[in-house]
Design a protein around this motif. Structure first.
Motif, mmCIF file in Angstrom:
data_model
loop_
_atom_site.group_PDB
_atom_site.id
_atom_site.type_symbol
_atom_site.label_atom_id
_atom_site.label_comp_id
_atom_site.label_asym_id
_atom_site.label_seq_id
_atom_site.Cartn_x
_atom_site.Cartn_y
_atom_site.Cartn_z
ATOM 1 N N HIS A 34 0.872 -1.172 0.000
ATOM 2 C CA HIS A 34 0.000 0.000 0.000
ATOM 3 C C HIS A 34 0.905 1.217 0.000
ATOM 4 O O HIS A 34 1.624 1.466 0.966
ATOM 5 C CB HIS A 34 -0.905 -0.001 1.229
ATOM 6 C CG HIS A 34 -1.752 1.229 1.353
ATOM 7 N ND1 HIS A 34 -2.357 1.574 2.527
ATOM 8 C CD2 HIS A 34 -2.095 2.186 0.466
ATOM 9 C CE1 HIS A 34 -3.040 2.684 2.361
ATOM 10 N NE2 HIS A 34 -2.888 3.082 1.104
ATOM 11 N N LEU A 35 0.883 1.953 -1.081
ATOM 12 C CA LEU A 35 1.734 3.124 -1.251
ATOM 13 C C LEU A 35 0.856 4.368 -1.110
ATOM 14 O O LEU A 35 0.065 4.673 -1.998
ATOM 15 C CB LEU A 35 2.377 3.067 -2.634
ATOM 16 C CG LEU A 35 3.560 3.923 -2.932
ATOM 17 C CD1 LEU A 35 4.760 3.510 -2.092
ATOM 18 C CD2 LEU A 35 3.901 3.816 -4.409
ATOM 19 N N GLU A 36 0.960 5.043 0.015
ATOM 20 C CA GLU A 36 0.201 6.281 0.224
ATOM 21 C C GLU A 36 1.001 7.429 -0.384
ATOM 22 O O GLU A 36 2.062 7.783 0.124
ATOM 23 C CB GLU A 36 -0.044 6.531 1.704
ATOM 24 C CG GLU A 36 -0.995 5.536 2.332
ATOM 25 C CD GLU A 36 -1.306 5.877 3.771
ATOM 26 O OE1 GLU A 36 -1.795 7.003 4.021
ATOM 27 O OE2 GLU A 36 -1.053 5.025 4.630
ATOM 28 N N THR A 37 0.487 7.992 -1.454
ATOM 29 C CA THR A 37 1.256 9.003 -2.167
ATOM 30 C C THR A 37 1.458 10.269 -1.337
ATOM 31 O O THR A 37 2.440 10.980 -1.550
ATOM 32 C CB THR A 37 0.618 9.342 -3.527
ATOM 33 O OG1 THR A 37 -0.681 9.899 -3.323
ATOM 34 C CG2 THR A 37 0.519 8.094 -4.402
ATOM 35 N N ASP A 38 0.588 10.548 -0.371
ATOM 36 C CA ASP A 38 0.782 11.717 0.488
ATOM 37 C C ASP A 38 2.125 11.667 1.211
ATOM 38 O O ASP A 38 2.728 12.702 1.480
ATOM 39 C CB ASP A 38 -0.335 11.816 1.529
ATOM 40 C CG ASP A 38 -1.662 12.255 0.942
ATOM 41 O OD1 ASP A 38 -1.696 12.661 -0.237
ATOM 42 O OD2 ASP A 38 -2.671 12.182 1.671
ATOM 43 N N HIS A 39 2.587 10.463 1.533
ATOM 44 C CA HIS A 39 3.875 10.338 2.243
ATOM 45 C C HIS A 39 5.034 10.907 1.440
ATOM 46 O O HIS A 39 6.009 11.394 2.025
ATOM 47 C CB HIS A 39 4.163 8.882 2.600
ATOM 48 C CG HIS A 39 3.256 8.334 3.651
ATOM 49 N ND1 HIS A 39 3.098 8.909 4.889
ATOM 50 C CD2 HIS A 39 2.444 7.260 3.645
ATOM 51 C CE1 HIS A 39 2.236 8.222 5.600
ATOM 52 N NE2 HIS A 39 1.819 7.216 4.864
ATOM 53 N N PHE A 40 4.946 10.844 0.131
ATOM 54 C CA PHE A 40 6.036 11.352 -0.696
ATOM 55 C C PHE A 40 6.177 12.875 -0.570
ATOM 56 O O PHE A 40 7.254 13.405 -0.781
ATOM 57 C CB PHE A 40 5.837 10.948 -2.162
ATOM 58 C CG PHE A 40 6.153 9.508 -2.417
ATOM 59 C CD1 PHE A 40 7.376 9.133 -2.921
ATOM 60 C CD2 PHE A 40 5.219 8.521 -2.139
ATOM 61 C CE1 PHE A 40 7.682 7.810 -3.144
ATOM 62 C CE2 PHE A 40 5.510 7.183 -2.367
ATOM 63 C CZ PHE A 40 6.742 6.828 -2.863
ATOM 64 N N TYR A 41 5.076 13.545 -0.254
ATOM 65 C CA TYR A 41 5.130 14.986 0.002
ATOM 66 C C TYR A 41 5.554 15.259 1.442
ATOM 67 O O TYR A 41 6.320 16.184 1.715
ATOM 68 C CB TYR A 41 3.769 15.637 -0.273
ATOM 69 C CG TYR A 41 3.438 15.675 -1.731
ATOM 70 C CD1 TYR A 41 3.923 16.697 -2.539
ATOM 71 C CD2 TYR A 41 2.651 14.694 -2.314
ATOM 72 C CE1 TYR A 41 3.630 16.734 -3.896
ATOM 73 C CE2 TYR A 41 2.354 14.724 -3.669
ATOM 74 C CZ TYR A 41 2.848 15.745 -4.451
ATOM 75 O OH TYR A 41 2.571 15.784 -5.788
ATOM 76 N N ARG A 42 5.077 14.459 2.374
ATOM 77 C CA ARG A 42 5.349 14.691 3.799
ATOM 78 C C ARG A 42 6.817 14.492 4.173
ATOM 79 O O ARG A 42 7.258 15.027 5.189
ATOM 80 C CB ARG A 42 4.481 13.766 4.645
ATOM 81 C CG ARG A 42 3.032 14.159 4.633
ATOM 82 C CD ARG A 42 2.230 13.304 5.593
ATOM 83 N NE ARG A 42 0.833 13.665 5.490
ATOM 84 C CZ ARG A 42 -0.147 12.796 5.338
ATOM 85 N NH1 ARG A 42 0.118 11.495 5.296
ATOM 86 N NH2 ARG A 42 -1.390 13.194 5.239
ATOM 87 N N VAL A 43 7.561 13.739 3.382
ATOM 88 C CA VAL A 43 8.969 13.506 3.728
ATOM 89 C C VAL A 43 9.880 14.643 3.299
ATOM 90 O O VAL A 43 11.058 14.670 3.682
ATOM 91 C CB VAL A 43 9.491 12.156 3.163
ATOM 92 C CG1 VAL A 43 8.748 10.999 3.774
ATOM 93 C CG2 VAL A 43 9.427 12.135 1.649
ATOM 94 N N ILE A 44 9.386 15.602 2.552
ATOM 95 C CA ILE A 44 10.191 16.764 2.179
ATOM 96 C C ILE A 44 10.354 17.618 3.438
ATOM 97 O O ILE A 44 9.379 18.122 3.986
ATOM 98 C CB ILE A 44 9.529 17.575 1.039
ATOM 99 C CG1 ILE A 44 9.404 16.714 -0.220
ATOM 100 C CG2 ILE A 44 10.332 18.849 0.760
ATOM 101 C CD1 ILE A 44 8.593 17.352 -1.335
ATOM 102 N N ARG A 45 11.566 17.744 3.899
ATOM 103 C CA ARG A 45 11.851 18.431 5.164
ATOM 104 C C ARG A 45 12.317 19.878 4.988
ATOM 105 O O ARG A 45 12.291 20.653 5.921
ATOM 106 C CB ARG A 45 12.907 17.666 5.967
ATOM 107 C CG ARG A 45 12.457 16.300 6.354
ATOM 108 C CD ARG A 45 11.344 16.392 7.385
ATOM 109 N NE ARG A 45 10.926 15.064 7.793
ATOM 110 C CZ ARG A 45 9.658 14.693 7.870
ATOM 111 N NH1 ARG A 45 8.700 15.531 7.571
ATOM 112 N NH2 ARG A 45 9.348 13.482 8.244
ATOM 113 N N LYS A 46 12.746 20.210 3.797
ATOM 114 C CA LYS A 46 13.196 21.572 3.551
ATOM 115 C C LYS A 46 12.820 21.944 2.131
ATOM 116 O O LYS A 46 13.085 21.192 1.193
ATOM 117 C CB LYS A 46 14.719 21.655 3.744
ATOM 118 C CG LYS A 46 15.261 23.054 3.755
ATOM 119 C CD LYS A 46 16.732 23.044 4.133
ATOM 120 C CE LYS A 46 17.255 24.451 4.224
ATOM 121 N NZ LYS A 46 18.682 24.454 4.540
#
Length: 178
Positions: A34-46
């Motif tokens: 299960h790949l939640e695409t929102d996580h790909f945005y949430r991991v951007i830290r800067k």
């Protein structure tokens, strides 16, 4: 044997994140992600930019490519991948091209309940509730206009029944792209 990528999209409150784990559980083989695409945005830290703003297009292109490559890598390794998130036309095309190049199957499913149901679900969900759904009206309309071959009404359907209905459609080839 390569797996497949299932793009599960729709407006906020459609039931994507609720039904995705159920689809994984019903995958025909022993491997599912299960790949939640929102996580790909949430991991951007800067340097994160709100993905709905015009200035975020470059970021969004990078994120879409990362999502696609991750999904296709899992699928090429035999996993069934259920990628849930807001998948617009240009992001869908990134997945179409990537899946074709990798030789993996791609399905596209749009979950679309009535707007009042979507708004209520979004308001009452545990993670990231949306108190005011009105800014999402145009996004809802975009998904509501999607090709009927890929759209599924999730209004009054229980999640397990919906997952079973989607699985039957996937296995029958209803949602295939390309």
């Amino acid at each position: 044997m390569p797996g497949r990528v299932i793009l599960l999209t729709g407006p906020p409150g459609a039931g994507k994140t609720t039904v995705a784990p159920l689809l994984c559980a019903s995958a025909p083989g022993p491997l599912a992600v299960h790949l939640e695409t929102d996580h790909f945005y949430r991991v951007i830290r800067k340097g994160w930019l709100a993905p709905w703003t015009p200035e975020s297009h470059g970021q969004n292109q990078v994120v879409a490519a990362a999502m696609m490559r991750t999904a296709v890598t899992y699928a090429a390794g035999g996993y069934e991948v259920v990628a849930d998130g807001i998948i617009t036309d240009w992001v869908k095309q990134v997945f179409v091209d990537g899946a074709r190049d990798a030789g993996v199957k791609l399905d596209f499913i749009v979950l679309i309940p009535g707007q009042a149901i979507a708004a209520e679900r979004a308001r009452t969900r545990t993670a990231d509730p949306i108190a005011d759904y009105s800014p999402y009206g145009a996004l809802y309309d975009l998904f509501a206009a999607e090709d009927a071959a890929h759209a599924v009404d999730t209004g009054e359907v229980a999640p397990k029944a919906l997952a079973a209905r989607l699985r039957a459609g996937i296995e029958a080839g209803r949602f295939g792209l390309g």
